[in-house]
Design a protein around this motif. Structure first.
Motif, short mmCIF file in Angstrom:
data_model
loop_
_atom_site.label_atom_id
_atom_site.label_comp_id
_atom_site.label_asym_id
_atom_site.label_seq_id
_atom_site.Cartn_x
_atom_site.Cartn_y
_atom_site.Cartn_z
N GLU A 125 -30.47 87.99 -10.25
CA GLU A 125 -31.41 87.97 -9.33
C GLU A 125 -31.31 87.96 -7.80
O GLU A 125 -32.21 88.26 -7.26
CB GLU A 125 -32.03 86.67 -9.82
N LYS A 126 -30.12 87.65 -7.37
CA LYS A 126 -29.93 87.65 -6.06
C LYS A 126 -28.61 88.32 -5.80
O LYS A 126 -28.27 88.43 -4.44
CB LYS A 126 -29.76 86.28 -5.42
N ASN A 145 -29.25 90.55 0.06
CA ASN A 145 -29.39 90.30 1.24
C ASN A 145 -28.58 91.07 2.35
O ASN A 145 -28.93 90.96 3.29
CB ASN A 145 -29.91 88.86 1.87
N LYS A 199 -36.87 93.80 -5.90
CA LYS A 199 -36.22 92.99 -4.94
C LYS A 199 -36.24 93.63 -3.49
O LYS A 199 -35.79 93.15 -2.64
CB LYS A 199 -34.65 93.40 -5.23
N LEU A 228 -35.97 88.40 2.80
CA LEU A 228 -34.84 87.84 2.01
C LEU A 228 -33.99 86.97 2.53
O LEU A 228 -33.32 86.48 1.80
CB LEU A 228 -34.07 89.38 1.59
N ASP A 287 -32.86 80.39 0.37
CA ASP A 287 -32.56 80.72 -1.15
C ASP A 287 -31.43 81.49 -1.19
O ASP A 287 -30.65 81.55 -2.28
CB ASP A 287 -33.56 81.16 -1.96
N ASP A 288 -30.97 82.45 -0.18
CA ASP A 288 -29.89 83.50 -0.17
C ASP A 288 -28.58 82.82 0.30
O ASP A 288 -27.66 83.60 0.56
CB ASP A 288 -30.20 84.72 0.36
N ASP A 316 -25.19 83.58 -1.57
CA ASP A 316 -24.74 84.76 -1.43
C ASP A 316 -24.06 85.10 -0.29
O ASP A 316 -23.25 85.93 -0.40
CB ASP A 316 -25.98 86.06 -1.41
N GLU A 366 -30.68 82.34 -10.20
CA GLU A 366 -30.45 83.61 -10.71
C GLU A 366 -31.11 83.70 -12.14
O GLU A 366 -31.51 84.97 -12.32
CB GLU A 366 -28.74 83.95 -11.11
#
Length: 542
Positions: free
Chosen positions: A380-381, A396, A448, A470, A474-475, A478, A505
């Motif tokens: 998901e990410k 991202n 995405k 992005l 929430d990122d 990553d 995810e």
């Protein structure tokens, strides 16, 4: 400054502590008190021997206790020796032995184990000492060689010290040639006729160092052990011993100690063969074997294999410390138990496959990275390629994705390539992807909001949205591999995946790793699974 009852020395270091403190001698014993209320006290009855030597921070008074543990106090001045000798003799009836340090610069000498320290001496003078209590692993990289690995420099430096100004020993290798007599365990003294058995000196040295490491790790009992776990990267089988603050990997050749604070990512992924489950552990700093670094450990478990185990924890610890995230007894699939235990002990979330499905209904698509075949998991990410080399791609950080050999309608090519142009300037390319997978991966990238284009027609770049959306909170997860300072430690939400933690995810997780029931796994995945099972017992290729 002294009196009849005690003698004090100021500006003294204790061991490797970075702060200064006060050192005191008295009739009842000796002690040291530093900043943050750090205190060390040794009773008179526990003192065994004292010695004086030159150290990095002035002169050092070394105190050997009756349990063979050694305390070091640095920062003394040369003029302090006479006063120390007089006080130690009056209080403890002990002499202070003055030891000279070898400065010849030779690299050939003798080793001696004293408590938890390894002393290396040249011409009966100490050249250096190694605190084995801080070692994390030992292994044999070659014939007659024994390597000792110490705490990785990726751990944070003491407060107030710039990490760039810290020099730290990472590992050291000893060359130990020849043989030594094997210790005779037979109590019968009349065995002179038997020839004395000899063993390799490097193996004796290796086993001694290993026993010292095991002794330092026995301060706490292990919570659970997973035996003979198959690791694909690096290749081999390891026993996984789980403790409260760290885990230990024990293999035939390598033995590692990994702090839970160094584990920053956990993945639980079903292989397209639907027979095996992969458990991926992300590390920072990475694990090292010689000059090779492994930022990811990839373990493989058989999906149907189950384990029956009891955790070595009291009910109070289960309720209070682990907040009922662990059970006293487990009788479930092995991968589920392993992921549950790792999630509770490390405090990290377990990432599971999201909504992506390949043309055949699997969570990953088969492809190659250079000469290595593997599976690319669109999550998901992020995207994750495993097993070798494990490659983590945050969404991202992707600038544009370029497809090649996909517009040849009616062409003879049955595969296409896909290249990720990262914002950092690096390119990551995957090849030999089945043409049938193009529509699914293209739809995934559209969802995405990733820019894509076809090679050979750069003017026809397809832009679906601005990537600024992005770059939100929430990122943050990553960005773990870019900066540990931005690492998230929260654990919210839930997951329907057995043994998985809460993670964004998992938008539509599979309850039991079951892909769409109307999709069958093709024979190419069956052949891949067969090759994997046949090679499980092979020796490591790294």
């Amino acid at each position: 400054m002294s009196d009849k009852k005690n003698v004090d020395f100021n500006s003294i270091y204790c061991g490797l502590q970075p702060d200064l403190g006060r050192f005191r001698l008295s009739q009842n014993g000796l002690g040291w008190k530093g900043g943050r209320d750090r205190t060390v006290i040794v009773a008179t009855d526990d003192l065994k021997k004292m010695s004086w030597t030159r150290a990095a921070r002035g002169f050092e008074l070394r105190v050997l206790q009756k349990d063979n543990t050694v305390l070091k106090f640095d920062g003394f001045k040369p003029d302090d020796l006479d006063e120390l000798k007089e006080s130690v003799k009056a209080f403890y009836k002990l002499p202070i032995e003055v030891k000279e340090v070898s400065v010849k610069g030779w690299n050939w000498g003798k080793t001696e184990f004293q408590g938890s320290n390894l002393n290396f001496s040249v011409t009966n003078k100490t050249m250096f000492e190694l605190p084995l209590a801080q070692a994390i692993a030992t292994n044999k990289p070659g014939k007659n060689e024994v390597a000792i690995n110490f705490v990785d420099p990726g751990q944070p430096a003491p407060e107030g010290i710039n990490p760039k100004d810290v020099d730290e020993l990472m590992d050291i290798t000893f060359y130990v040639p020849g043989t030594v007599a094997k210790e005779n365990t037979n109590d019968d003294a009349n065995v002179e006729e038997d020839e004395e058995e000899e063993v390799n000196a490097d193996m004796v040295f290796y086993e001694t160092v290993k026993s010292k490491l095991e002794l330092s790790q026995m301060t706490t009992e292990n919570i659970v052990q997973f035996q003979e776990a198959l690791c694909l990267t690096p290749r081999g089988r390891y026993n996984i011993d789980m403790y409260q603050d760290f885990l230990r990997l024990r293999g035939k050749t390598y033995d590692y100690k990994i702090l839970y604070s160094n584990i920053i990512k956990l993945f639980l992924l079903l292989k397209p063969d639907e027979v095996h489950v992969l458990f991926v552990i992300g590390l920072d700093p990475p694990l090292r074997q010689g000059q090779t670094k492994y930022p990811f450990l990839v373990f493989q478990f058989v999906r149907e294999e189950e384990i029956d185990v009891d955790l070595n924890l009291e009910d109070e610890a289960l309720d209070e410390k682990y907040e009922n995230k662990l059970q006293k007894h487990y009788d479930a699939p092995t991968y589920e138990v392993v992921s549950n235990v790792f999630r509770a002990l490390t405090g990290r979330k377990v990432t599971v496959p999201g909504s992506y499905r390949s043309h055949h209904g699997a969570n990953a698509l088969k492809c190659s990275m250079k000469a290595n075949e593997g599976f690319l998991y669109p999550l998901e990410k992020s995207l994750l390629f495993i097993p070798k080399p494990p490659t983590f791609i945050p969404l991202n950080e992707i600038g544009v994705v370029t497809f090649s050999r996909v517009g040849q309608s009616g062409g003879s090519s049955r595969t296409f390539d896909m290249k990720f142009n990262m914002k950092s300037g690096n390119d990551i390319q995957f090849s030999s992807i089945n043409r049938e997978e193009y529509a699914n991966i293209e739809e995934y990238l559209k969802q995405k909001k990733i820019k894509i284009k076809s090679e050979g027609n750069e003017d026809a770049m397809m832009t679906y949205t601005d990537l600024a959306g992005l770059d939100d909170d929430d990122d943050e997860e990553d960005d773990d591999y870019d900066s540990r300072k931005r690492r998230r430690t929260g654990d919210t939400g839930g997951s329907n995946f057995p043994g998985a933690g809460a993670d964004d995810e998992d938008e539509s997780p599979d309850e039991d790793f079951a892909p769409d029931s109307d999709s069958d796994v093709p024979e190419e995945y069956d052949s891949s699974a067969q090759g994997s099972s046949e090679g499980e017992d092979e020796a490591g290729d790294d």
